[in-house]
Structure formats: structure tokens, C-alpha cells
Design an enzyme around this catalytic site. Structure first.
Site, PDB file in Angstrom:
ATOM      1  N   ASP A   1       0.815  -1.206   0.000  1.00  0.00           N
ATOM      2  CA  ASP A   1       0.000   0.000   0.000  1.00  0.00           C
ATOM      3  C   ASP A   1       0.859   1.271   0.000  1.00  0.00           C
ATOM      4  OD1 ASP A   1      -2.306   1.458  -0.154  1.00  0.00           O
ATOM      5  OD2 ASP A   1      -2.971   1.080   1.898  1.00  0.00           O
TER       6      ASP A   1
ATOM      7  N   LYS B   1      -8.201  -1.345   3.152  1.00  0.00           N
ATOM      8  CA  LYS B   1      -7.596  -0.014   3.290  1.00  0.00           C
ATOM      9  C   LYS B   1      -7.610   0.433   4.748  1.00  0.00           C
ATOM     10  CE  LYS B   1      -6.471   2.473   0.389  1.00  0.00           C
ATOM     11  NZ  LYS B   1      -5.131   2.780  -0.190  1.00  0.00           N
TER      12      LYS B   1
ATOM     13  N   LYS C   1      -8.342  14.486  -4.193  1.00  0.00           N
ATOM     14  CA  LYS C   1      -8.704  13.933  -2.892  1.00  0.00           C
ATOM     15  C   LYS C   1      -8.683  15.008  -1.804  1.00  0.00           C
ATOM     16  CE  LYS C   1      -7.066  10.344   0.311  1.00  0.00           C
ATOM     17  NZ  LYS C   1      -6.028   9.296   0.475  1.00  0.00           N
TER      18      LYS C   1
ATOM     19  N   LYS D   1       2.415   1.971   3.474  1.00  0.00           N
ATOM     20  CA  LYS D   1       1.627   2.141   4.700  1.00  0.00           C
ATOM     21  C   LYS D   1       1.762   0.941   5.631  1.00  0.00           C
ATOM     22  CE  LYS D   1      -2.269   4.873   2.792  1.00  0.00           C
ATOM     23  NZ  LYS D   1      -2.089   4.708   1.338  1.00  0.00           N
TER      24      LYS D   1
END
Length: 512
Positions: free
Chosen positions: A335, A384, A426, A492
Site C-alpha cells: 500500500d 484499506k 482527494k 503504509k
């Protein structure tokens, strides 16, 4: 820490330098790593075939009784000097990230300028660790007109420290479940200025993605209408088709090495970890319904390609790591850490490092690209949420004064909403609440707006460049890996060779 040693090149000589300055240089050779009492001495030799670094590593082990034990280890580190011709195959080539990387590399290769409402824009690699970041490599002594001496730090670009592939030289290709060529896919993404995309129309229209592997069991149901460019067959046949694609791409472009990167949709978690190679082979033989990311990973590793997972699902199973070790190649994930989470890990370091007790973090964001659309269903969002939710763990564990046993958790909430109107732009809102002196409360709120893919694209390029570089490095004549833990800075939820030891802290990751 071993990789970072290589790029800390000591001055070649201190002859003719004052005694005081020489002492400064000697201190520069000894690099102390935060919280580790680790002192490193490096001797570098450059040879035609490789760059060789002999160094002495000094570190401290704290025994069970709390007594420190100082240890010394000597290592030989080598990097092959020749950079091969590198292919960069992306899964999700026609998505927002894939088209942004493709267009960005072409724009830089052609050194393009295009018109925007803010004026002329020029191709660059801003946001790239390898292309736009510098590091301190030493100091120099300058003599002033009055005869006095001053000392200045010397910084060099990361890209100049060791032989690395130039991003403009990457040969880009890959797969997508949608058949749009790169020009029309870039227009659809609405990330880049049309005035840039139109200049590259001829180049982009010639690039079409290979048919992809699609399994609706692992993504949101709303992705079905996009899937018109698919491979068909059993699990074993699909892997074989992907392997053939890789072989053909390598031969067509005369490539020395290929990096395969998953930048396609977030998948739901596979229901269990695949532990052994035997279990993995049985699942393939039984035509089990495996996540597409696993199939791409298997194909890449069997073709001796580096495989990187840029999405949060549990693609890098123990069996995948064992397969990478068996094939003698590297794997990494998971990620991309591009914006909100990178900032969060930096804020965690800042607040806890300042002695404030971070008590809650609430992260909200909404976006309107296909990633947001896919995450709008609970089973994909859960992947996520899990990768974002663990990024502060080691920061809290580092301070038992603020987080003693029984009080070692914080409230951490992650919310992602799909809002088609904002597209790739975003919106990320974070609130950090901390306990301070005499039971006071400190609240910090941040708000970020950015095209998500413009943050992710340079990280994807960095991952390709750094992974290829690390594949040319040996430590004591052993290759690095199979998991490229040194790439944790870009992920991540980093996977490591020692699953019990994972670093999420941004400052520690960058130091490594």
C-alpha cells in the site's frame, strides 16, 4: 541500516586539512543512529564491476537484566556498477496511477512544456525521493579572505550516490482490465492537463494494455462495467499467460530486468494466509479462486522479476515470500504511502517525540476516482482501513512513559467516502488530539487537497528504481531480501523479513 551506509560516502582524503577540520571529518565517519548507539565506520572502494564498501558496525544489545552489551560486526557490501535496461510493468496500466506514470515519464523524456491557467508548466519529477531529495554526505572546509576557516555541510542528490536507472530510460508496459489506449485512458482519468496529454497523443495512442486477470469476488461489484479486456482460463492457465506476457515484453525490448508493480484496485483480504509453497501449489492445481494480485505475483516471481504490491490487501503471503526466496528475487509491499498517511506518521513522531500523549486521531477523506469507487463497498474498504490503522503502532510502543501497559492504545478512526464530483482531487481531513501539561488538551487539524495520482506516481517510480538498485546489492556476499524491507518508507503497511519487527515511523523509515 546497511543500505544507508553505502550512500554515506566519506571524504576521499583529509590531507592538507587542519587538525580541527580533520577531527570534524573523523566524527563525520562515525554516524550515530537514533536510539541505537550504533556507530558505523565505512571504507569505500570503487571497482569496474562493482562498488565495494567495507565497514565496521558497532551496536548495543540490551540484555534481559537491562545490562548493555556492546558488539562489533564487520561486513562487506557490494553493488554491481552496471545498471541494466529495466522494464516497468504495471498491473492497472490504464488506471489513474498508471496513466500518470506513463505520461509523466514521456513528458520528462521529451522535456515538455504545456500551458495551464497558472502559466507555463514544465516536466519534472517533484515528489520523487530518488530524483528530488538530497542527503548530507560530509563537510568541506573553506578558507575565508581573512584566513579563517569555516565548515559547510555537503549535500548530494540521492540519484547521484550510486548507479541507478534513470526514470526516463524505464520501458513501461503492463496490464489492465479495460482496453482503452493510454491516450484515452489519460483523458478519462482527468488527472493531467489536456494541453499536456494532447502533445503526447501519438505516443500514448500506440500503447495499449495487455488483457488483465479479473475476479469480481475480490473487488467491488461496481468494477464489472469496466472489465472488457480480460484473460480467460484456469488459475494455472492464467499464471502461464502472465508469464508469457512477461517473457514477450522482456524479449521485445531486450530488457535485463523487470519490475512488476500492482497498482490496480484494492482487493478484499484473502480469507487466510498461504503459509507454504506446497499449499500454494495445491491451490493452483485445484483451480482455487485466488486474488488476481497473487496470480500476478506468482507469475512475476517465477519469471525472476521483482514484485511490488502497491495496494493494501494481503498479497505478500508467507508462501509468496518463500517463492521469492526460491527463485532468488525480491518482493515488497504493501500500500503506497503517499499523502495523508505519510503526514500522519510524521505527526505521530512529532507529537510523541515532543512529550505529548497523542490520544486520538480521526482521519476522514473523500475522493471521486475509480479507487474511491472501488473502496465504497465494505469488503474492499476493510483492506484499506487495516493498512491505515496500524501506522502509529511503533510510535506508541517507543514510549512507555506515555503509553504504559493498560494505557497503550489510542482512538484511531479512518473514514473514506466516494464523491464522484471531486474526481482524483482527494480531500483529506485529520484531527489530532493530545493530552498535555496538567491534563490540558491540544488539538491540531490539517486539511489537504491534492490529485491523489500526482502524489502516487513519483513514489511508484521510486519503488521501481530503488527495488532494482537493491537487487544489485549484496551484504557479505548474500543478496538483500527476499523481502525488501528497506522500502518500508514507501508503504503504509510494510512487509519485512522479520514479521515481528515492523517500522512505521516516517523518520525511522527514512533513516533506514
Amino acid at each position: 541500516f546497511l543500505f544507508f551506509l553505502m550512500i554515506r560516502r566519506p571524504p576521499r582524503s583529509t590531507q592538507g586539512v587542519s587538525s580541527a577540520a580533520s577531527d570534524v571529518y573523523k566524527r563525520q565517519y562515525q554516524r550515530r543512529v537514533h536510539g541505537d548507539n550504533r556507530v558505523l565506520r565505512v571504507h569505500l572502494m570503487e571497482k569496474k564491476e562493482f562498488i565495494e564498501a567495507k565497514y565496521q558496525e558497532r551496536y548495543t544489545i540490551i540484555e534481559e537484566n537491562g545490562k548493555p552489551q556492546n558488539l562489533i560486526a564487520e561486513h562487506l557490501l557490494r553493488t554491481k556498477s552496471v545498471v541494466p535496461k529495466v522494464g516497468f510493468m504495471m498491473v492497472g496500466l490504464g488506471g489513474n496511477n498508471g496513466t500518470t506514470v506513463m505520461t509523466g515519464i514521456l513528458a520528462n523524456k521529451k522535456n515538455l512544456t504545456w500551458e495551464t491557467k497558472r502559466g507555463d508548466a514544465h516536466a519534472n519529477y517533484y515528489g520523487s525521493f530518488t530524483q528530488c531529495v538530497t542527503t548530507k554526505v560530509g563537510m568541506k572546509v573553506k578558507k575565508q579572505q581573512d584566513g579563517s576557516m569555516i565548515i559547510e555541510d555537503v549535500f548530494l542528490p540521492i540519484k547521484d550516490l550510486l548507479p541507478m536507472v534513470n526514470p526516463n530510460d524505464l520501458v513501461v508496459g503492463g496490464w489492465d482490465i479495460n482496453d482503452l489506449d493510454m491516450y484515452n485512458a489519460a483523458i478519462r482519468a482527468k488527472v493531467l492537463e489536456p494541453s499536456l496529454i494532447h502533445q503526447l497523443k501519438e505516443d500514448l495512442m500506440q500503447i495499449k494494455p495487455l488483457p488483465g486477470v479479473f475476479n469480481l469476488d475480490y473487488v467491488a461489484s461496481n468494477q464489472a462495467d469496466r472489465a472488457n479486456n480480460l484473460k480467460r482460463g484456469t488459475t494455472k492457465e492464467l499464471i502461464a499467460q502472465l508469464q508469457d506476457n512477461i517473457k514477450t515484453f522482456k524479449a521485445k525490448h531486450n530488457l535485463g530486468k523487470i519490475v512488476v508493480l500492482w497498482t490496480a484496485n484494492t482487493e478484499r483480504y484473502y480469507n487466510k494466509d498461504i503459509e507454504t509453497l506446497e499449499e500454494l501449489e495445491k491451490l493452483i492445481a485445484d483451480n482455487a479462486s485466488l486474488p488476481p494480485s497473487v496470480l500476478y505475483g506468482i507469475a512475476a516471481l517465477k519469471e525472476k522479476c521483482i514484485f511490488l504490491n502497491g495496494s493494501p490487501q494481503n498479497t505478500v503471503h508467507p508462501a509468496m515470500i518463500k517463492l521469492a526466496a526460491k527463485e532468488g528475487v525480491q518482493i515488497a509491499g504493501a500500500d503506497f504511502k503517499s499523502g495523508q498517511t505519510k503526514y500522519k506518521t510524521a505527526m505521530g513522531d512529532f507529537l510523541v517525540g515532543s512529550g505529548m500523549r497523542l490520544g486520538s486521531v480521526v482521519s476522514y477523506n473523500h475522493l471521486g476516482n475509480n479507487d474511491g469507487k472501488n473502496l465504497s463497498e465494505p469488503h474492499t474498504f476493510r483492506s484499506k482501513e487495516k493498512s491505515k490503522g496500524s501506522v502509529l503502532d511503533d510510535c506508541l510502543k517507543s514510549n512507555k512513559l506515555l503509553y504504559p501497559e493498560g494505557k497503550d492504545k489510542i482512538d484511531h478512526t479512518v473514514v473514506i467516502k466516494y464523491c464522484p464530483f471531486v474526481g482524483d482531487s482527494k480531500r483529506a481531513l485529520d484531527e489530532y488530539n493530545s493530552e498535555i501539561f496538567l491534563e490540558g488538551c491540544n488539538t491540531i487539524v490539517s486539511y489537504n487537497i491534492c490529485e491523489d495520482s500526482l502524489l502516487a506516481a513519483p513514489i511508484m517510480i521510486d519503488l521501481c528504481i530503488m527495488a532494482e538498485l537493491l537487487s544489485r546489492i549484496t551484504i557479505d556476499e548474500k543478496p538483500i531480501g527476499p523481502v525488501l524491507s528497506y522500502l518500508s518508507y514507501f508503504f503504509k503497511a510494510p512487509v519485512t523479513n522479520h514479521h515481528e519487527y515492523v517500522i512505521n515511523s516516517l523518520s525511522k523509515q527514512k533513516e533506514i
